[in-house]
Design a protein around this motif. Structure first.
Motif, PDB file in Angstrom:
ATOM      1  N   ALA A 115      63.709  69.575  64.262  1.00 26.05           N
ATOM      2  CA  ALA A 115      63.539  71.043  64.226  1.00 26.05           C
ATOM      3  C   ALA A 115      62.671  71.431  63.032  1.00 26.05           C
ATOM      4  CB  ALA A 115      64.905  71.722  64.145  1.00 26.05           C
ATOM      5  N   THR A 116      62.840  70.731  61.916  1.00 24.43           N
ATOM      6  CA  THR A 116      62.018  70.979  60.720  1.00 24.43           C
ATOM      7  C   THR A 116      60.553  70.685  61.016  1.00 24.43           C
ATOM      8  OG1 THR A 116      63.877  70.360  59.306  1.00 24.43           O
ATOM      9  CG2 THR A 116      61.707  70.379  58.283  1.00 24.43           C
ATOM     10  N   LEU A 117      60.299  69.549  61.647  1.00 27.45           N
ATOM     11  CA  LEU A 117      58.929  69.199  62.027  1.00 27.45           C
ATOM     12  C   LEU A 117      58.381  70.179  63.069  1.00 27.45           C
ATOM     13  CD1 LEU A 117      59.290  65.307  62.253  1.00 27.45           C
ATOM     14  CD2 LEU A 117      58.086  66.607  60.483  1.00 27.45           C
ATOM     15  N   GLY A 118      59.293  70.745  63.886  1.00 25.66           N
ATOM     16  CA  GLY A 118      58.887  71.696  64.921  1.00 25.66           C
ATOM     17  C   GLY A 118      58.241  72.954  64.370  1.00 25.66           C
ATOM     18  N   ALA A 119      58.545  73.288  63.103  1.00 26.10           N
ATOM     19  CA  ALA A 119      57.916  74.454  62.477  1.00 26.10           C
ATOM     20  C   ALA A 119      56.430  74.210  62.221  1.00 26.10           C
ATOM     21  CB  ALA A 119      58.618  74.778  61.154  1.00 26.10           C
ATOM     22  N   PHE A 120      56.049  72.938  62.122  1.00 25.61           N
ATOM     23  CA  PHE A 120      54.645  72.571  61.862  1.00 25.61           C
ATOM     24  C   PHE A 120      53.975  71.972  63.096  1.00 25.61           C
ATOM     25  CE2 PHE A 120      57.228  72.043  58.009  1.00 25.61           C
ATOM     26  CZ  PHE A 120      56.599  72.946  57.157  1.00 25.61           C
ATOM     27  N   PHE A 121      54.791  71.275  63.919  1.00 28.61           N
ATOM     28  CA  PHE A 121      54.271  70.639  65.130  1.00 28.61           C
ATOM     29  C   PHE A 121      55.132  71.085  66.320  1.00 28.61           C
ATOM     30  CE2 PHE A 121      53.894  67.703  61.497  1.00 28.61           C
ATOM     31  CZ  PHE A 121      52.500  67.625  61.400  1.00 28.61           C
ATOM     32  N   PRO A 122      54.659  72.079  67.095  1.00 28.15           N
ATOM     33  CA  PRO A 122      55.484  72.672  68.173  1.00 28.15           C
ATOM     34  C   PRO A 122      56.029  71.676  69.189  1.00 28.15           C
ATOM     35  CG  PRO A 122      53.518  73.995  67.760  1.00 28.15           C
ATOM     36  CD  PRO A 122      53.367  72.753  66.927  1.00 28.15           C
ATOM     37  N   ILE A 123      55.403  70.486  69.281  1.00 31.99           N
ATOM     38  CA  ILE A 123      55.847  69.495  70.270  1.00 31.99           C
ATOM     39  C   ILE A 123      57.300  69.063  70.036  1.00 31.99           C
ATOM     40  CG2 ILE A 123      55.105  67.410  69.007  1.00 31.99           C
ATOM     41  CD1 ILE A 123      54.001  66.400  71.741  1.00 31.99           C
ATOM     42  N   PHE A 124      57.787  69.250  68.773  1.00 25.88           N
ATOM     43  CA  PHE A 124      59.171  68.877  68.455  1.00 25.88           C
ATOM     44  C   PHE A 124      60.166  69.986  68.786  1.00 25.88           C
ATOM     45  CE2 PHE A 124      56.844  65.956  65.583  1.00 25.88           C
ATOM     46  CZ  PHE A 124      57.408  64.763  66.001  1.00 25.88           C
ATOM     47  N   GLY A 125      59.689  71.204  69.040  1.00 23.92           N
ATOM     48  CA  GLY A 125      60.557  72.323  69.412  1.00 23.92           C
ATOM     49  C   GLY A 125      61.685  72.544  68.416  1.00 23.92           C
TER      50      GLY A 125
END
Length: 477
Positions: free
Chosen positions: A114-124
């Motif tokens: 979820a943390t990575l999702g803030a930078f890379f939407p593919i992680f949602g």
């Protein structure tokens, strides 16, 4: 040669304290601003932390007392349940603590993605197909690293513990400098929140349990302690330090942003709060700290999961296969089962609406039963005067402390609500297969007491109701 290995495996007070801090400072602390702001204001938050802090402090004191008065009981959590209440309650305590820890490990992977999702939407929000694949790779990388040795992993945990506390301290310092008294006063009673104060505080209870899980990290590793007294000192030291951090992380955001704005932020909300105050670099800084923190906590909890399963098998509460160690003295079979279960639960998050919240609350609910057994055992031996023959001083004090811990853990189970009691039963009921397997290996009667049969029947009925609730949609995950 064996004696040298054992000496090498011993943990210092600093390492034991790092196990406590490493276990407690994980995913939960980074989610506190939003979780609390969605439920209450600073006034309710202070009350919640007073309740949780007092209750968990009493529980920590029970762990400390039992470590000193019952030194022969290693791996703390489940051993106390068995000593006080019999084989099947001992198994349930070990199984509940183990499976709850596995679920907690899943929450770490969800929050990283979820943390990575803030930078890379593919992680949602941490439960997309890509997120699950990346988490799966991480699970098995850690698995093979831990197989190389407990002492190596404990050293890495000590280093990571220092590294992950730094961004949290920076966050708190920046929040203190940005403090606006008017904003804090405006948020104080929760603003436009519905529900009375009791309901607001009750809504925060499971998250406070979640962030305190790990308080027994030193107790679980008591067999590795250089000095037995270090276990209690590490538990109390770690508890006080982490509690201060958690209270500050919860309260200071109310002084820089409106409660409703904090409540609407994505997780990890600590990163979002810092970004709102200092700009984008704040989100990057906290996100990096979170990833280090959560990976460190995951390492600590992978060790604890395997250790609990191993110790339970050594004590004949689990099948004997899980009592085996590899050449590095790591409980390999226990680690394999732990990570297979973690992998399956990670896959299941794909179907969850809010995977992180579900994992957080379910971890808390599963851990409360073992905690209740520990508190009850502490109360039982104090009331009987058992182990107080040579050192009778402090018996009355220990009795009161244990009673408060019993009341606290029982209230936490009530505060969690019916949903999580039933979801716990869905795991406890089928999990009894491991107990039956272990008893068959020993040619022992499966349920030695009538009370055990009653407990098993309640678990099975609860599991059936829980499964029906999930299938019918009455229980939403």
């Amino acid at each position: 040669m064996a004696s040298t290995d054992q000496t090498d495996q011993k943990m210092s007070l600093m390492q034991l304290t790092a196990m406590v801090v490493g276990g407690m400072v994980g995913a939960g602390i980074f989610s506190l601003p939003r979780t609390f702001a969605g439920a209450t204001g600073p006034f309710g938050a202070v009350i919640a932390w007073l309740i949780a802090g007092t209750g968990m402090y009493m529980l920590a004191r029970v762990f400390q007392s039992l470590a000193e008065r019952k030194p022969e009981l290693d791996a703390g959590v489940f051993a106390y349940a068995k000593a006080g209440f019999g084989d099947y309650p001992g198994f349930l305590s070990a199984f509940g603590y183990w499976i709850g820890s596995c679920i907690g490990n899943v929450s770490y992977w969800v929050l990283i993605k979820a943390t990575l999702g803030a930078f890379f939407p593919i992680f949602g929000d941490g439960n997309t197909v890509v997120a699950i694949l990346v988490a799966s790779i991480g699970i098995w990388l850690f698995h093979f690293m831990i197989l190389k040795g407990v002492q190596q992993a404990a050293f890495i945990n000590s280093v990571v513990t220092v590294a992950k506390v730094i961004p949290i301290l920076v966050f708190v310092v920046i929040m203190i400098f940005a403090f606006k008294a008017d904003m804090f006063r405006g948020n104080f009673y929760g603003g436009d929140l519905t529900g009375n104060l009791f309901q607001q505080v009750k809504a925060t209870m499971l998250v406070t349990v979640f962030v305190f899980i790990g308080i027994e990290g030193a107790s679980v590793y008591s067999r590795y302690a250089k000095k037995r007294s270090d276990v209690g000192v590490a538990t109390i030291t770690g508890f006080i330090g982490v509690t201060c951090l958690m209270v500050l992380v919860t309260l200071t955001p109310y002084a820089v942003l409106h409660r409703a704005d904090i409540a609407g932020m994505r997780q990890p909300s600590m990163a979002a709060v810092l970004e709102a105050v200092v700009g984008h670099w704040g989100a990057v800084f906290v996100s990096l700290g979170l990833i280090v923190s959560v990976l460190g906590a995951y390492l600590a909890w992978s060790l604890i999961c395997a250790e609990v399963l191993f110790a339970a098998a050594k004590n004949k509460d689990m099948p004997k296969i899980f009592a085996t160690e590899n050449v590095n003295r790591v409980p390999a079979a226990a680690l394999w089962l732990t990570n297979i279960v973690v992998q399956l639960i990670v896959i299941s998050t794909y179907w969850s609406r809010d995977a992180f919240a579900l994992m957080l609350n379910l971890t808390s609910a599963m851990s409360l039963i073992p905690y209740l057994f520990v508190a009850a055992y502490g109360f039982k031996i104090s009331k009987r005067g058992e182990s107080y023959d040579t050192h009778p001083e402090g018996r009355q004090r220990d009795l009161i402390i244990a009673l408060v811990a019993v009341v606290y853990t029982a209230f936490m189970i009530f505060a969690g609500g019916t949903k999580f009691i039933l979801l716990s039963a869905v795991l406890y009921g089928p999990g009894t297969v491991l107990y039956i397997w272990a008893r068959r290996e020993q040619n022992a009667k499966v349920f030695a007491k009538t009370g055990d049969i009653v407990i098993f029947a309640v678990a099975i009925i609860g599991a059936l109701v829980g499964v029906y609730g999930l299938i019918s949609g009455l229980i939403q995950i």
